[in-house]
Design a protein around this motif. Structure first.
Motif, PDB file in Angstrom:
ATOM      1  N   LYS A   2       0.846  -1.199   0.000  1.00 18.05           N
ATOM      2  CA  LYS A   2       0.000   0.000   0.000  1.00 18.05           C
ATOM      3  C   LYS A   2       0.872   1.235   0.000  1.00 18.05           C
ATOM      4  O   LYS A   2       1.882   1.292   0.703  1.00 18.05           O
ATOM      5  CB  LYS A   2      -0.896   0.020   1.235  1.00 18.05           C
ATOM      6  N   MET A   3       0.458   2.223  -0.814  1.00 19.24           N
ATOM      7  CA  MET A   3       1.228   3.454  -0.901  1.00 19.24           C
ATOM      8  C   MET A   3       0.310   4.658  -0.935  1.00 19.24           C
ATOM      9  O   MET A   3      -0.778   4.601  -1.495  1.00 19.24           O
ATOM     10  CB  MET A   3       2.097   3.428  -2.155  1.00 19.24           C
ATOM     11  N   GLU A   4       0.778   5.719  -0.325  1.00 16.85           N
ATOM     12  CA  GLU A   4       0.102   7.014  -0.372  1.00 16.85           C
ATOM     13  C   GLU A   4       0.686   7.767  -1.565  1.00 16.85           C
ATOM     14  O   GLU A   4       1.901   7.883  -1.691  1.00 16.85           O
ATOM     15  CB  GLU A   4       0.388   7.749   0.933  1.00 16.85           C
ATOM     16  N   VAL A  14       5.360   9.427  -3.779  1.00 11.83           N
ATOM     17  CA  VAL A  14       4.864   8.090  -3.442  1.00 11.83           C
ATOM     18  C   VAL A  14       5.475   7.707  -2.096  1.00 11.83           C
ATOM     19  O   VAL A  14       6.701   7.706  -1.939  1.00 11.83           O
ATOM     20  CB  VAL A  14       5.270   7.069  -4.528  1.00 11.83           C
ATOM     21  N   LYS A  15       4.598   7.395  -1.134  1.00 11.11           N
ATOM     22  CA  LYS A  15       5.070   7.062   0.215  1.00 11.11           C
ATOM     23  C   LYS A  15       4.491   5.717   0.636  1.00 11.11           C
ATOM     24  O   LYS A  15       3.296   5.604   0.908  1.00 11.11           O
ATOM     25  CB  LYS A  15       4.643   8.153   1.197  1.00 11.11           C
ATOM     26  N   PRO A  16       5.327   4.676   0.660  1.00 13.47           N
ATOM     27  CA  PRO A  16       4.846   3.355   1.096  1.00 13.47           C
ATOM     28  C   PRO A  16       4.414   3.369   2.558  1.00 13.47           C
ATOM     29  O   PRO A  16       5.007   4.054   3.385  1.00 13.47           O
ATOM     30  CB  PRO A  16       6.067   2.448   0.909  1.00 13.47           C
ATOM     31  N   TYR A  17       3.354   2.607   2.857  1.00 11.98           N
ATOM     32  CA  TYR A  17       2.913   2.446   4.235  1.00 11.98           C
ATOM     33  C   TYR A  17       3.709   1.350   4.940  1.00 11.98           C
ATOM     34  O   TYR A  17       3.822   1.361   6.162  1.00 11.98           O
ATOM     35  CB  TYR A  17       1.420   2.089   4.288  1.00 11.98           C
ATOM     36  N   PHE A  29       5.086  -3.569  -5.319  1.00 16.64           N
ATOM     37  CA  PHE A  29       5.725  -2.259  -5.392  1.00 16.64           C
ATOM     38  C   PHE A  29       6.064  -1.906  -6.844  1.00 16.64           C
ATOM     39  O   PHE A  29       5.723  -0.831  -7.328  1.00 16.64           O
ATOM     40  CB  PHE A  29       6.999  -2.232  -4.529  1.00 16.64           C
ATOM     41  N   LEU A  46      10.135   8.981  -4.409  1.00 16.99           N
ATOM     42  CA  LEU A  46       9.749   7.914  -3.488  1.00 16.99           C
ATOM     43  C   LEU A  46      10.169   8.328  -2.085  1.00 16.99           C
ATOM     44  O   LEU A  46      11.363   8.429  -1.792  1.00 16.99           O
ATOM     45  CB  LEU A  46      10.409   6.592  -3.882  1.00 16.99           C
TER      46      LEU A  46
END
Length: 115
Positions: A2-4, A14-17, A29, A46
């Motif tokens: 999941k990514m914001e 893009v910020k991974p949770y 990813f 990223l």
């Protein structure tokens, strides 16, 4: 994974949770990053500030994303935690990727280039 995903002008952040970037997470990813690039994003940053652990699979995924980007697009890194920065340093990938301390630094750098 999941990514914001957010936009700041021409930059897609893009910020991974997830806290880990390893073998179980890299398939999704890479697919998500490919979708973002194919949807028209020309400058992707990223934000790795939540990632506490990255193994060779994670690093390989970053390299795969970079290689899939067309020459007129940018893929940069921001906010690597100390363990992740160590991986970049040890593998000398800090010379391959443009790395910013924070996503805000990446945005400010873009604004300086444009302004």
């Amino acid at each position: 994974m999941k990514m914001e995903i957010s936009k700041c002008g021409p930059i897609t952040i893009v910020k991974p949770y997830d806290r880990r970037m390893d073998a179980p997470s890299v398939v999704s990813f890479k697919a998500t990053m490919h979708d973002i690039a194919e949807s028209g994003a020309r400058h992707i940053v990223l934000d790795m500030s939540r990632i506490d652990f990255m193994d060779s699979s994670g690093l390989g995924a970053l390299i795969a994303v970079l290689k899939r980007m067309s020459p007129d697009k940018k893929f940069e890194i921001s906010g690597p935690t100390a363990p992740v920065q160590r991986v970049f340093d040890l593998t000398r990938m800090d010379h391959v990727f443009k790395i910013y301390k924070t996503a805000d630094d990446a945005i400010a750098s873009q604004q300086k280039r444009v302004g």
